[in-house]
Enzyme design. Sequence first.
Site, PDB file in Angstrom:
ATOM      1  N   GLY A  87      30.238  51.407  30.649  1.00  0.00           N
ATOM      2  CA  GLY A  87      31.389  52.310  30.578  1.00  0.00           C
ATOM      3  C   GLY A  87      32.503  51.586  29.833  1.00  0.00           C
ATOM      4  N   ARG A  88      33.734  52.038  30.083  1.00  0.00           N
ATOM      5  CA  ARG A  88      34.873  51.439  29.374  1.00  0.00           C
ATOM      6  C   ARG A  88      34.977  49.937  29.654  1.00  0.00           C
ATOM      7  NH1 ARG A  88      36.552  55.832  32.118  1.00  0.00           N
ATOM      8  NH2 ARG A  88      37.504  57.580  31.057  1.00  0.00           N
ATOM      9  N   ILE A  89      34.771  49.554  30.919  1.00  0.00           N
ATOM     10  CA  ILE A  89      34.926  48.134  31.264  1.00  0.00           C
ATOM     11  C   ILE A  89      33.770  47.323  30.659  1.00  0.00           C
ATOM     12  CG2 ILE A  89      35.133  46.460  33.164  1.00  0.00           C
ATOM     13  CD1 ILE A  89      36.297  48.828  34.853  1.00  0.00           C
TER      14      ILE A  89
ATOM     15  N   ARG B 206      22.890  54.979  31.090  1.00  0.00           N
ATOM     16  CA  ARG B 206      22.209  56.271  31.014  1.00  0.00           C
ATOM     17  C   ARG B 206      22.172  56.790  29.578  1.00  0.00           C
ATOM     18  NH1 ARG B 206      24.734  59.673  35.767  1.00  0.00           N
ATOM     19  NH2 ARG B 206      26.485  58.674  34.785  1.00  0.00           N
TER      20      ARG B 206
ATOM     21  N   ARG C 200      30.748  47.580  42.867  1.00  0.00           N
ATOM     22  CA  ARG C 200      30.976  47.801  44.290  1.00  0.00           C
ATOM     23  C   ARG C 200      29.895  47.036  45.041  1.00  0.00           C
ATOM     24  NH1 ARG C 200      35.293  49.318  43.080  1.00  0.00           N
ATOM     25  NH2 ARG C 200      36.327  51.285  43.521  1.00  0.00           N
TER      26      ARG C 200
ATOM     27  N   GLU D   3      34.031  44.926  53.147  1.00  0.00           N
ATOM     28  CA  GLU D   3      35.280  44.306  52.670  1.00  0.00           C
ATOM     29  C   GLU D   3      36.390  44.577  53.664  1.00  0.00           C
ATOM     30  OE1 GLU D   3      36.087  45.522  48.656  1.00  0.00           O
ATOM     31  OE2 GLU D   3      34.217  44.698  47.909  1.00  0.00           O
TER      32      GLU D   3
ATOM     33  N   HIS E 152      37.904  41.112  45.743  1.00  0.00           N
ATOM     34  CA  HIS E 152      38.050  42.405  45.050  1.00  0.00           C
ATOM     35  C   HIS E 152      39.384  42.478  44.286  1.00  0.00           C
ATOM     36  CE1 HIS E 152      36.656  46.870  45.219  1.00  0.00           C
ATOM     37  NE2 HIS E 152      37.258  46.599  44.080  1.00  0.00           N
ATOM     38  N   ILE E 153      39.501  41.589  43.291  1.00  0.00           N
ATOM     39  CA  ILE E 153      40.754  41.523  42.523  1.00  0.00           C
ATOM     40  C   ILE E 153      40.548  41.909  41.054  1.00  0.00           C
ATOM     41  CG2 ILE E 153      41.916  39.831  44.006  1.00  0.00           C
ATOM     42  CD1 ILE E 153      41.076  37.669  41.888  1.00  0.00           C
ATOM     43  N   GLY E 154      39.484  42.675  40.793  1.00  0.00           N
ATOM     44  CA  GLY E 154      39.153  43.040  39.408  1.00  0.00           C
ATOM     45  C   GLY E 154      40.342  43.483  38.569  1.00  0.00           C
TER      46      GLY E 154
HETATM   47  C1  DGY Z   1      38.768  50.180  41.011  1.00  0.00           C
HETATM   48  O1  DGY Z   1      39.744  50.578  40.376  1.00  0.00           O
HETATM   49  O2  DGY Z   1      37.824  50.911  41.289  1.00  0.00           O
HETATM   50  C2  DGY Z   1      38.788  48.762  41.441  1.00  0.00           C
HETATM   51  O3  DGY Z   1      37.678  48.384  42.130  1.00  0.00           O
HETATM   52  C3  DGY Z   1      40.042  48.450  42.203  1.00  0.00           C
HETATM   53  O4  DGY Z   1      41.011  48.246  41.280  1.00  0.00           O
END
Ligand code: DGY
Length: 319
Positions: free
Chosen positions: A156-158, A178, A238, A267, A286-288
């Site tokens: 995806g975008r990330i 996909r 996740r 979490e 969880h600091i993405g």
């Molecule tokens: C999201 O945006 O889904 C991240 O996991 C939290 O910033």
Amino acid sequence: MKKPQVFVTRKLTDEVIAMLETVASVEQWTEEYPIPRELLLDRVEHVDAVLTMLTERVDEELLTKAKNLRIVANMAVGYDNIDLAACKRHGVVVTNTPDVLTEATADLAFALLMATGRRVTEANRFLLNGEWTSWSPMLLAGQNVYGATLGIIGMGRIGEAVARRARGFGMRILYHNRNRKHQAEEETGALLVGLETLLQESDYVVLLTPLTDETRLLMGDREFSLMKETSVFINVSRGGTVDEAALYRALVEKKIWAAGLDVFQIEPVPPDNPLLSLPNVVALPHIGSATLQTRVEMAKLAAANIVAVLSEKEPLSAL
Ligand code: DGY
């Protein structure tokens, strides 16, 4: 006429609250921990909009209670905390915060990849523990990042932003998705492959898929056994996408070399989670997307979605 009511489930900046107050009266949960479920159910009873975090479950029970609810604005790109079908049944709009967090999350994914491959946190602990007695040829030797093969699951975008970074590191890029991403292929030279090939050939496997019924426990014993003994597994999606017991086995039995995890099944991750006891696991809370700038942009986008819906306009990022 009575102003619409908004409930915000965490403390956000004055600027964001002021945005919401242009169209509504606002109540906020201001504690540093998530609002307890019973209180949340109570607070949403009469509201027109709720600005949620990924810590709040929006399901049939909540929607039945919140009779006036028109929009759930989730301050996250992921929305596995929200029952979309139930929201649709109740005529409630759901929005998320894509785009504004793409680059920050890709930075973190890459930071985790490098920290894990090059044993950065392990080396830091080693030094702080006073164990550094001499330079030594193979001391804390890690894996090459430059020139290695990167496998991105979920382009995806990330994923695309991670691929752009990888290009600067001379990496060969494989991806599993996909659908085919022509522009990303042109920009980064990424190659679409099957999951098996990606797992077999990658030195770094980065998992970025959203959590859905299809991706739940996507990575299990079989998948880890396909990876190279020298390979590194990174999860920034996740926790539910990974069978943590299988990952632990793969690490202990040396089927893979190391893992970098920003997300966990439970979490906050309980301190006795066996994965945390391994020296070759780099674990983050969880600091993405957690940069000051990005979190402000996410909150503003969530607020702008609420303002739009309460002003009878189209939301900016509806699901
Ligand atoms: C999201 O945006 O889904 C991240 O996991 C939290 O910033």
